[in-house]
Design a protein around this motif. Structure first.
Motif, PDB file in Angstrom:
ATOM      1  N   ILE A 246     118.349  -3.162   0.880  1.00  0.00           N
ATOM      2  CA  ILE A 246     117.756  -4.435   0.473  1.00  0.00           C
ATOM      3  C   ILE A 246     117.291  -4.298  -0.964  1.00  0.00           C
ATOM      4  O   ILE A 246     116.403  -3.476  -1.252  1.00  0.00           O
ATOM      5  CB  ILE A 246     116.576  -4.811   1.385  1.00  0.00           C
ATOM      6  CG1 ILE A 246     117.023  -4.792   2.854  1.00  0.00           C
ATOM      7  CG2 ILE A 246     116.015  -6.178   1.010  1.00  0.00           C
ATOM      8  CD1 ILE A 246     115.868  -4.896   3.837  1.00  0.00           C
ATOM      9  N   PRO A 247     117.853  -5.095  -1.891  1.00  0.00           N
ATOM     10  CA  PRO A 247     117.410  -4.996  -3.292  1.00  0.00           C
ATOM     11  C   PRO A 247     116.010  -5.563  -3.453  1.00  0.00           C
ATOM     12  O   PRO A 247     115.473  -6.209  -2.558  1.00  0.00           O
ATOM     13  CB  PRO A 247     118.450  -5.843  -4.032  1.00  0.00           C
ATOM     14  CG  PRO A 247     118.950  -6.806  -3.009  1.00  0.00           C
ATOM     15  CD  PRO A 247     118.900  -6.084  -1.701  1.00  0.00           C
ATOM     16  N   ALA A 248     115.464  -5.326  -4.631  1.00  0.00           N
ATOM     17  CA  ALA A 248     114.068  -5.700  -4.882  1.00  0.00           C
ATOM     18  C   ALA A 248     113.829  -7.203  -4.726  1.00  0.00           C
ATOM     19  O   ALA A 248     112.778  -7.626  -4.240  1.00  0.00           O
ATOM     20  CB  ALA A 248     113.653  -5.253  -6.283  1.00  0.00           C
ATOM     21  N   ASP A 249     114.807  -8.025  -5.107  1.00  0.00           N
ATOM     22  CA  ASP A 249     114.589  -9.474  -4.991  1.00  0.00           C
ATOM     23  C   ASP A 249     114.799 -10.002  -3.574  1.00  0.00           C
ATOM     24  O   ASP A 249     114.520 -11.177  -3.304  1.00  0.00           O
ATOM     25  CB  ASP A 249     115.473 -10.243  -5.989  1.00  0.00           C
ATOM     26  CG  ASP A 249     116.966 -10.109  -5.689  1.00  0.00           C
ATOM     27  OD1 ASP A 249     117.770 -10.575  -6.498  1.00  0.00           O
ATOM     28  OD2 ASP A 249     117.334  -9.512  -4.636  1.00  0.00           O
ATOM     29  N   ARG A 250     115.302  -9.172  -2.701  1.00  0.00           N
ATOM     30  CA  ARG A 250     115.514  -9.492  -1.271  1.00  0.00           C
ATOM     31  C   ARG A 250     116.422 -10.685  -1.027  1.00  0.00           C
ATOM     32  O   ARG A 250     116.415 -11.270   0.049  1.00  0.00           O
ATOM     33  CB  ARG A 250     114.171  -9.724  -0.582  1.00  0.00           C
ATOM     34  CG  ARG A 250     113.254  -8.545  -0.649  1.00  0.00           C
ATOM     35  CD  ARG A 250     112.071  -8.496   0.288  1.00  0.00           C
ATOM     36  NE  ARG A 250     111.612  -9.737   0.820  1.00  0.00           N
ATOM     37  CZ  ARG A 250     111.623 -10.032   2.113  1.00  0.00           C
ATOM     38  NH1 ARG A 250     112.098  -9.173   2.984  1.00  0.00           N
ATOM     39  NH2 ARG A 250     111.145 -11.194   2.535  1.00  0.00           N
ATOM     40  N   LYS A 251     117.196 -11.067  -2.000  1.00  0.00           N
ATOM     41  CA  LYS A 251     118.073 -12.236  -1.818  1.00  0.00           C
ATOM     42  C   LYS A 251     119.387 -11.871  -1.134  1.00  0.00           C
ATOM     43  O   LYS A 251     120.230 -12.741  -0.890  1.00  0.00           O
ATOM     44  CB  LYS A 251     118.331 -12.890  -3.169  1.00  0.00           C
ATOM     45  CG  LYS A 251     117.075 -13.529  -3.770  1.00  0.00           C
ATOM     46  CD  LYS A 251     117.387 -14.259  -5.035  1.00  0.00           C
ATOM     47  CE  LYS A 251     116.143 -14.846  -5.673  1.00  0.00           C
ATOM     48  NZ  LYS A 251     115.475 -15.833  -4.804  1.00  0.00           N
ATOM     49  N   SER A 252     119.559 -10.617  -0.856  1.00  0.00           N
ATOM     50  CA  SER A 252     120.728 -10.182  -0.108  1.00  0.00           C
ATOM     51  C   SER A 252     120.379  -8.897   0.619  1.00  0.00           C
ATOM     52  O   SER A 252     119.329  -8.292   0.357  1.00  0.00           O
ATOM     53  CB  SER A 252     121.927  -9.947  -1.028  1.00  0.00           C
ATOM     54  OG  SER A 252     121.687  -8.841  -1.870  1.00  0.00           O
TER      55      SER A 252
END
Lengths: 107, 115
Positions: free
Chosen positions: A64-70
């Motif tokens: 999960i990347p930091a922006d949590r958009k994916s």
């Protein structure tokens, strides 16, 4: 509720690593990201859950990347028995299933 | 050992004839859910119980009702099944509804046929 977008289908071969990405641009602050696996004529089975960064268990990893958009579900060294539909879900109070990704693993 | 049990696995009913599907759990979970899954579609949440508190989804038809007489059992009643209600009905449980550890445990499902 935030919507998830996954590829409709993916093909792989035995022994390969498979990465299935789910897009969720409108994820809420409180939402956890959960992945389920479903075989035909069976109920879904929990695979992994995470909130941020990386989570790993005995069957998969979730990135999960930091922006949590994916988020990306990673299945190491798939076998024929991993052929199934994989669902990415967001939820805090309840889960809503998206369309899922149909993974076909060939010999 | 099975943790979420659904009976029967296959149910055939006639158009308009009431039918009840049952679900039991050995996990002692607080929450029990009913989903409807039609062919090649994702499961769709119908309603859930948190303990004795019933939570209906806004788009669940009135034709579908549920009962939870105790922690272990939950029933799905379809008062007047139509042909469009033919589907797999999935029961699931979870410890809670908030935060981590929210994973749901699903039963094998009951496949309903309406003739």
């Amino acid at each position: 509720l935030a919507k998830t977008t996954q590829p409709i289908s993916m093909d792989s071969y035995e022994g390969q690593e498979v990465n299935i990405t789910c897009s969720h641009n409108n994820i809420a602050t409180n939402d956890y990201i959960t992945w389920y696996q479903q075989f035909p004529s069976q109920g879904p089975r929990f695979i992994i859950q995470g909130y941020k960064t990386k989570v790993t268990n005995e069957v998969a990893s979730l990135f999960i990347p930091a922006d949590r958009k994916s988020s990306t579900l990673s299945l190491p060294r798939v076998s024929l028995s991993d052929t199934a539909v994989y669902y990415c879900l967001l939820g805090f109070q309840k889960l809503v299933f998206g369309t899922g990704t149909r993974l076909l693993v060939s010999p | 050992d099975a943790m979420v049990i659904q009976n029967p696995r296959y149910q055939v009913t006639q158009f308009g004839k009431p039918v009840t599907l049952s679900c039991s759990q050995t996990l002692n979970h607080n929450v029990m859910y009913w989903y409807q899954q039609k062919s090649s579609q994702a499961p769709k949440l119908l309603f859930h119980y948190y303990d004795k508190d019933f939570n209906n989804e806004a788009d669940t038809p009135d034709n579908f009702q549920s009962r939870r007489p105790n922690t272990s059992f939950c029933f799905l009643d379809i008062r007047s099944p139509g042909l469009g209600d033919a589907a797999m009905y999935l029961c699931a449980t979870s410890r809670g509804t908030r935060g981590e550890g929210y994973e749901q445990y699903f039963g094998p499902g009951t496949r309903l046929t309406v003739t």
